[in-house]
Design a protein around this motif. Structure first.
Motif, PDB file in Angstrom:
ATOM      1  N   TYR A 123       0.860  -1.176   0.000  1.00  0.00           N
ATOM      2  CA  TYR A 123       0.000   0.000   0.000  1.00  0.00           C
ATOM      3  C   TYR A 123       0.890   1.217   0.000  1.00  0.00           C
ATOM      4  CZ  TYR A 123      -2.943   3.593   2.172  1.00  0.00           C
ATOM      5  OH  TYR A 123      -3.613   4.743   2.447  1.00  0.00           O
ATOM      6  N   PRO A 124       0.637   2.294  -0.710  1.00  0.00           N
ATOM      7  CA  PRO A 124      -0.541   2.489  -1.551  1.00  0.00           C
ATOM      8  C   PRO A 124      -0.309   2.231  -3.051  1.00  0.00           C
ATOM      9  CG  PRO A 124       0.463   4.609  -1.127  1.00  0.00           C
ATOM     10  CD  PRO A 124       1.369   3.573  -0.521  1.00  0.00           C
ATOM     11  N   LEU A 125       0.846   1.610  -3.413  1.00  0.00           N
ATOM     12  CA  LEU A 125       1.059   1.342  -4.849  1.00  0.00           C
ATOM     13  C   LEU A 125      -0.093   0.477  -5.359  1.00  0.00           C
ATOM     14  CD1 LEU A 125       4.901   0.637  -5.014  1.00  0.00           C
ATOM     15  CD2 LEU A 125       3.677   2.729  -5.645  1.00  0.00           C
ATOM     16  N   SER A 126      -0.426  -0.559  -4.575  1.00  0.00           N
ATOM     17  CA  SER A 126      -1.689  -1.244  -4.787  1.00  0.00           C
ATOM     18  C   SER A 126      -2.617  -0.681  -3.717  1.00  0.00           C
ATOM     19  CB  SER A 126      -1.527  -2.752  -4.600  1.00  0.00           C
ATOM     20  OG  SER A 126      -2.804  -3.334  -4.452  1.00  0.00           O
ATOM     21  N   PRO A 127      -3.644   0.017  -4.114  1.00  0.00           N
ATOM     22  CA  PRO A 127      -4.429   0.765  -3.125  1.00  0.00           C
ATOM     23  C   PRO A 127      -5.352  -0.115  -2.286  1.00  0.00           C
ATOM     24  CG  PRO A 127      -5.359   1.054  -5.315  1.00  0.00           C
ATOM     25  CD  PRO A 127      -4.098   0.254  -5.491  1.00  0.00           C
ATOM     26  N   ASN A 128      -5.497  -1.396  -2.685  1.00  0.00           N
ATOM     27  CA  ASN A 128      -6.536  -2.187  -2.045  1.00  0.00           C
ATOM     28  C   ASN A 128      -6.139  -3.593  -1.631  1.00  0.00           C
ATOM     29  OD1 ASN A 128      -6.396  -3.373  -4.614  1.00  0.00           O
ATOM     30  ND2 ASN A 128      -8.016  -2.037  -5.389  1.00  0.00           N
ATOM     31  N   GLY A 129      -4.965  -4.077  -2.056  1.00  0.00           N
ATOM     32  CA  GLY A 129      -4.556  -5.429  -1.693  1.00  0.00           C
ATOM     33  C   GLY A 129      -5.103  -6.503  -2.625  1.00  0.00           C
ATOM     34  N   ARG A 176      -2.699 -10.455  -7.002  1.00  0.00           N
ATOM     35  CA  ARG A 176      -1.809 -10.168  -8.140  1.00  0.00           C
ATOM     36  C   ARG A 176      -1.935  -8.721  -8.635  1.00  0.00           C
ATOM     37  NH1 ARG A 176      -1.419 -15.594 -11.943  1.00  0.00           N
ATOM     38  NH2 ARG A 176      -1.638 -17.088 -10.258  1.00  0.00           N
ATOM     39  N   ASN A 177      -2.311  -7.814  -7.741  1.00  0.00           N
ATOM     40  CA  ASN A 177      -2.402  -6.379  -8.073  1.00  0.00           C
ATOM     41  C   ASN A 177      -3.412  -6.086  -9.178  1.00  0.00           C
ATOM     42  OD1 ASN A 177      -0.108  -5.966  -6.286  1.00  0.00           O
ATOM     43  ND2 ASN A 177       1.127  -6.794  -7.968  1.00  0.00           N
ATOM     44  N   VAL A 178      -4.421  -6.932  -9.284  1.00  0.00           N
ATOM     45  CA  VAL A 178      -5.385  -6.766 -10.375  1.00  0.00           C
ATOM     46  C   VAL A 178      -6.211  -5.489 -10.189  1.00  0.00           C
ATOM     47  CG1 VAL A 178      -7.527  -7.687 -11.340  1.00  0.00           C
ATOM     48  CG2 VAL A 178      -5.569  -9.184 -10.995  1.00  0.00           C
ATOM     49  N   ALA A 179      -6.260  -4.677 -11.258  1.00  0.00           N
ATOM     50  CA  ALA A 179      -7.088  -3.468 -11.242  1.00  0.00           C
ATOM     51  C   ALA A 179      -8.326  -3.651 -12.108  1.00  0.00           C
ATOM     52  CB  ALA A 179      -6.285  -2.268 -11.736  1.00  0.00           C
TER      53      ALA A 179
END
Lengths: 282, 990
Positions: free
Chosen positions: A207-213, A216-219
């Motif tokens: 966090y916060p590069l991946s804002p949600n956990g 596999r960092n899926v957006a």
């Protein structure tokens, strides 16, 4: 020349309908805001549109899980129209709450290739690990081998996330791996300090590069056809460079097209891609 | 899978109370009242109540008995709503349930949450439950360790509201002594003073009135309860602003002045704006509507309104603040023929979040108020799809007594509707049908307007607290804007304070009459008495007038959006506010008496400057240490954790965001939006607030607030020739009485603030187009009384010609030249530094010269020049210099750019070193300019105070000297850490 017609859904707490309509128009389509109930009542006919957009917002206040109640209305009351739309090979995008809706209706990730939508939920979006709704800009990269028609030719972009329930989850490692193999994990959060095109990683970013956990960092993901696509970040919120946080620093990235006199933002290309796809496949 | 709801509770217990729990698990519960068989519901749990992928769902069980909870918790707490309190998840669940079981039309669902605590053996279960719920609106059941061991789990029943007892309309005999009149007012929570009660008494003694009433079959010589309640609402301080309208005898012991002021509002706010209206063509609608409207371009107009919701937020921070924000959104929707809300602003004043002193009875700890208010505004704004683009959070011990919750909203509307009507003008005629649209009327929200005109006590009624329902309102906003564009609306206003009594009553002034039937009003629960229906302030309602020919189209649109719209009244031209309940007339009041019958208050004001021990600067100091400490002060520290939880970018228009710079964590001075997609024409939204200065002079406080709002807006590129302001006054009770022995002084503070408001606004050509006041911000009485510092929030909205030429506060590149625009004077009185020094040693004072705005005309000229350098693209960095002075401004600019700077403060003004480094003199802005634009910049700023400070350096150190004297050498990353730590309060993400 054929101008694709876009239905931008609204009602019950969807709130990004105005800007979603606007970006489709800036990218060359004819877009209409249509209340969900107009499709349900038969007042409007989904089949008369070429593209369906489910914008961001807080449909039904996210109560009982984001996207659940609007997803149910669509799953039960628009079932045939949605199945026909997908079977006809017409693109659908869900952004933020719209992505949550598409996941809860079962349109994403959807059944295996070659099958009609069955409206079975296969994945989910849970509360961010931080426990907080946040508005922050993230860096995204796209799987270059994804069948997704919305992201063709896109490598990296920045735009904001604005959500509290964006952690993408598949119930089993096998199910997640199958999506990965099919290149349906279309877009993921990446570390902006990596070289462009080399950011994608299966290892969870902090966090916060991946804002949600997300796993596999899926957006965002697409269905097996690549026509139905959903993502948590807001590409429409970076339609113009003057919306980028770095524009006063002179370092806001330039979009691919030439709308807005060199002030086009990176996000507009995604909408242009779908419009071009419709034009070429009609 | 992770239980994030449980994690949030665990982290907050740690962050707020230092209380460590191993693990918290959460259960979402739904209590269903309906006709459907339990087995049928059980078969559909995963279709609605539980997510099949990430949750476990089960019906007819408490879950704690299932093998999912194989380990016995130490404590279990279950929290649900009290009967009658708005339960938004329950409402949504009911809607979703009807999608699945449409035949079970009467079903109702109520929600609760259960928390199971592990590794919590040392914690008092009752205390724990207290931190998890607010007893005013919620119920909690607790299972302690013994109960858990015994498997006795707490289980809530469905919260069935008690039967409402319908009270037949009755009359109140006012033929009595003064003492009894006062008693009637007091016991009825009417908040009417003796003078006003007498005016009402006199009305019913009038022979003509009596004769007219007899012919309409209503008690001729005494008011009905409906009439008395209606008058109390309409004449409340909240609705009539009686203090601002009063006749004030003002004595100034400093100057010997002895004078009379006939209405502060008319004299100092309305007249200056009307004077300015003669000089410009863009002031479309000021003061009389729900918000002030200005023309923005040829096609669009914009409007803005700010409100306060202080008392409700003190009682229930979450619900009070949420109704505050969604309430002010409705003011925008109710402007003209309906404007679309497009941006919110939020300014809060709280007690210190780290307060360790005692708390008076019935008051929440400031950290809990902060969390609750923030959550309410966050949910209200985010779920409504309106970005929060600007705001502030201010801390002072005295706001423990009453938090201030200012909520503002900007709206936009086409200048003309498709049918050609100007959208800022309401067009009702007699015969139009009046609809109540949106929510229903309930017992919640009765007496809100009068309650906010009383002060907060232990006995304050809980019915004054409500929880907003943003989704019901969002559906209504969507529907009303469509109705507006189809030309179906002839008049619209919000149902806020005073409910239907105020909304229909105010609109009836247009046609000079109305006839309401209260029996047609849809109710949340049966049994409400007529007066309750008329004055209830239940949320999410608009009052809309429609021509009879448009009724069918209007109702069809309401059906489409699933919005309730019910005709409840008709406009007339009878001159009467006529209310029926079915066939029976229950109120028959002349419109003129209702709106203009309230007697003018006569008040006394007396100014003697307050004594303050002067602030004396220390002989020796470590300015590096002071800088770090100042950055950590709640008033200066970063509010990013809180602000980032607001959606500030929905609508895709926000060009300057609340946080800026390379790491997007430097402070933004003002919000800038470009609301027309594809068009860079912008709008600036800013605010100013400086309550500390009231400790020396409330007049200086007001001037500072206005200058700060303008300065902030100039920093991003405001066009100073098209700006408008809003004045929101929050004051302690300024009426002298036994409870308020210093009322004359507090009123004198108000007089001085208004005089400065007029002087500065005239000089800045800055018209106030809307405003509001909240005048009873006190808690308790006697020596325990807490009164807030007199506080003016000044909000500003103005034009930005092209958002592509904006500036932000972050330093950009090494080599950029840094300038100070403005002068630093010897003005350290009531500075943030002086307050910090007093906290360190109570012998220190905060007195001395407070910052003054001696020559605002000069400031405006300087601002105009500076704005033009931003519009030229020469200046890309500008930052307002306010709390903590130049040292803090430069530190923040370094943090935003994550880059160093080398600065010499010599020559920046005639103040001493302390005043130039830490002083808060007004009119100052720090800017940078690239060397290639420096000569153009200096040529434009010629004749305006502009002093070179130094340059941005390719280092990570902020270096400051005063000529030969070294002052500061601080690492920028350490400064960032200091600035960002204090108000984080998240407990991390682990």
């Amino acid at each position: 020349m054929m101008v694709p017609r876009v239905a931008v859904l609204f009602g019950f707490g969807i709130n990004c309908d105005h800007e979603t309509k606007a970006v489709f128009e800036l990218a060359g389509a004819e877009a209409h805001r249509i209340h969900v109930n107009r499709f349900i009542s038969g007042d409007s006919n989904l089949a008369e549109f070429d593209i369906l957009a489910v914008p961001g917002g807080f449909s039904f206040g996210d109560h009982l899980g984001s996207g659940r109640l609007l997803g149910n209305r669509m799953r039960f009351a628009m079932r045939d129209a949605l199945r026909d739309f997908v079977d006809a090979g017409k693109p659908i995008i869900g952004i933020c709450n719209g992505f949550q809706v598409l996941v809860k209706t079962g349109l994403l990730p959807g059944p295996d290739a070659g099958q009609s939508p069955d409206f079975v939920q296969r994945g989910s979006l849970g509360l961010n690990d931080s426990g907080r709704y946040e508005d922050r800009w993230v860096t995204l990269e796209f799987d270059p081998n994804s069948p997704c028609i919305w992201t063709k030719g896109m490598t990296r972009m920045t735009c904001p996330v604005r959500h509290g329930e964006g952690k993408y989850i598949m119930p089993t490692p096998q199910a997640l791996e199958a999506l990965s193999t099919n290149h349906q994990l279309t877009v993921r959060y990446v570390d902006p300090s990596t070289a462009v095109g080399e950011g994608l990683s299966d290892t969870a970013l902090p966090y916060p590069l991946s804002p949600n956990g997300s796993m596999r960092n899926v957006a965002g993901i697409c269905d097996a056809t690549g026509l139905v696509f959903g993502l948590m970040p807001h590409p429409e919120a970076n339609y113009a460079r003057w919306l980028h946080p770095d524009h006063t620093r002179g370092t806001a990235p330039v979009g691919q097209g030439n709308a807005l006199d060199s002030w086009e933002g990176e996000g507009l290309q995604m909408f242009r891609n779908a419009i071009e796809y419709v034009k070429q496949n009609r | 899978m992770r239980d994030v709801r449980g994690d949030v509770v665990r982290r907050q217990l740690h962050a707020d109370h230092g209380c460590n729990v191993e693990r918290v698990r959460s259960i979402c519960g739904y209590l269903i009242q309906g006709e459907t068989a339990a087995e049928a519901i059980a078969a559909r749990v995963d279709d609605l109540f539980a997510d099949p992928i990430i949750e476990h769902g089960a019906a007819n069980t408490l879950f704690l008995t299932t093998d999912l909870f194989d380990q016995t918790p130490d404590i279990v707490v279950t929290v649900g709503f009290k009967p009658g309190v708005t339960d938004n998840p329950g409402k949504a669940a009911t809607d979703g349930y009807l999608t699945l079981f449409p035949e079970d039309a009467g079903a109702k669902i109520s929600t609760y949450t259960t928390y199971a605590f592990y590794g919590a053996g040392e914690i008092d279960p009752t205390w724990l439950a207290g931190t998890l719920h607010n007893g005013l609106i919620e119920r909690a059941l607790v299972g302690d360790s013994a109960a858990c061991q015994a498997g006795m789990w707490p289980a809530l029943d469905y919260p069935t509201p008690p039967e409402q007892v319908f009270i037949q309309p009755k009359t109140i005999d006012l033929e009595c002594e003064d003492e009894l009149l006062e008693k009637i007012s007091f016991e009825g929570l009417l908040a009417l003073n003796l003078e006003e009660m007498r005016a009402i008494q006199a009305h019913y003694r009038d022979e003509e009135v009596r004769a007219l009433r007899t012919t309409h079959g209503i008690s001729p010589d005494a008011p009905t309860d409906v009439e008395l309640e209606c008058l109390a609402q309409t004449w409340s301080e909240h609705c009539k602003h009686k203090i601002f309208a009063s006749r004030i005898h003002h004595v100034d012991h400093e100057t010997g002045e002895d004078t009379v002021i006939d209405s502060l509002f008319k004299t100092h706010i309305m007249t200056p704006t009307h004077d300015m209206q003669k000089d410009v063509d863009w002031l479309l609608s000021v003061f009389h509507d729900n918000s002030g409207v200005i023309a923005w371009d040829d096609t669009w107009s914009v409007c803005m309104k700010a409100e306060t919701h202080n008392s409700p937020s003190a009682l229930d921070p979450y619900g009070g603040a949420m109704t505050g924000i969604v309430g002010v959104n409705r003011d925008i929707l109710g402007t003209g023929l309906g404007a679309r809300p497009i941006a919110n602003t939020d300014v809060f004043c709280f007690g210190p979040p780290n307060w360790e002193g005692t708390l008076p009875d019935n008051l929440f700890h400031p950290s809990r108020v902060l969390r609750g208010v923030h959550a309410g505004v966050r949910v209200g704004g985010n779920e409504s799809g309106i970005p929060t683009v600007n705001g502030a959070i201010v801390f002072d011990d005295r706001y423990i007594g009453k938090p201030l919750v200012y909520c503002g909203t900007v709206g936009i509307m086409p200048r003309h509707l498709p049918d050609g009507r100007p959208s800022h003008i309401k067009t009702p005629v007699a015969g139009d049908i009046v609809y109540m649209v949106g929510g229903r009327v309930g017992y919640d929200g009765i007496h809100g307007a009068t309650f906010s005109s009383l002060e907060l006590t232990e006995e304050s009624p809980s019915s004054a607290v409500q929880i907003g329902d943003p989704i019901t309102q969002k559906k209504m906003v969507d529907m009303i804007l469509e109705a507006r564009d189809e030309g179906l609306i002839s008049c619209i206003t919000d149902n806020g304070a005073g409910g239907l009594s105020s909304s229909i009553g105010e609109m009836a002034e247009y046609t000079n009459g109305c006839e309401i039937d209260l029996a047609t009003v849809p109710l949340k629960q049966a049994g409400l008495s007529p007066w309750e229906i008329l004055v209830s302030e239940s949320q999410e309602r608009m009052t809309v007038a429609v021509r009879p020919a448009d009724q069918a189209a209007f109702e069809a649109l309401a059906d489409l959006h699933e919005v309730e719209a019910t005709p409840v009244a008709t406009f007339t031209s009878t001159g009467m506010f006529h209310v029926r309940y079915g066939e029976e007339t229950v109120a028959y009041l002349p419109i003129e008496f209702l709106h203009d019958g309230v007697p003018q208050l006569q008040l006394e004001s007396e100014w003697t400057p307050p004594h303050q021990t002067p602030f004396v600067t220390p002989n020796e100091a470590d300015h590096n240490e002071l800088l770090s400490s100042m950055l950590q002060r709640p008033n200066i520290a970063s509010k990013e954790t809180w602000v980032r939880q607001y959606d500030h970018e929905v609508i895709a228009q926000t060009a300057i965001k609340p946080f800026v710079g390379v790491e997007r964590d430097g402070p933004g001075d003002a919000g800038v939006i470009a609301p027309l997609h594809g068009d860079p024409h912008g709008l600036v939204i800013s605010c100013g607030i400086a309550p500390r200065y009231s400790d020396i002079d409330a007049g200086a406080m007001a001037a500072a607030a206005i200058d700060e709002a303008v300065r902030n807006a100039v920093c991003v590129g405001l066009d100073v020739d098209k700006m408008a302001g809003l004045d929101n006054f929050c004051w302690p009770d300024p009426i002298e009485s036994v409870k308020t022995p210093d009322g004359r002084f507090k009123l004198a503070q108000l007089v001085r603030a208004n005089r400065e408001l007029e002087r500065v606004c005239r000089a800045y050509r800055l018209p106030c187009v809307s405003g509001k006041d909240s005048m009873k911000n006190d808690y308790g009485s006697g020596k325990d009384k807490i009164s807030i510092p007199p506080t003016l929030l000044f909000s500003l909205f103005g034009d930005h010609p092209d958002v592509r030429n904006s500036a932000t506060s972050d330093f950009k590149e090494a080599g950029d030249r840094i300038y100070l625009v403005g002068h630093s004077k010897q003005e350290l009185g009531a500075s943030e530094l002086s307050f910090m020094m007093r906290e360190r040693n109570s012998d220190n004072g905060i007195g001395g010269n407070v910052p003054l705005l001696l020559n605002p005309e000069q400031n405006l000229a300087t601002y105009r020049q500076l704005s033009s350098t931003i519009h030229q693209g020469w200046v890309k960095t500008a930052h307002d210099c306010s709390e903590g002075g130049l040292a803090i401004a430069l530190a923040e600019m370094c943090i935003g750019g994550r880059i160093g700077a080398s600065v010499d403060i010599d020559g920046t003004g005639d103040g001493d070193l302390w005043a130039r480094l830490w002083g808060e003199s007004l009119g100052r802005i720090v800017v940078t300019v690239k060397p290639e634009h420096e000569s153009d910049f200096l040529a434009t700023m010629k004749g305006h105070p502009t002093t070179i400070l130094g340059e941005v350096t390719a280092t990570s150190v902020l270096e400051m000297v005063d000529g030969e004297t070294p002052l500061i050498s601080s690492d920028v990353n350490e400064l960032a850490q200091a600035w960002k730590g204090t108000l984080d309060m998240t407990g991390g993400v682990a």
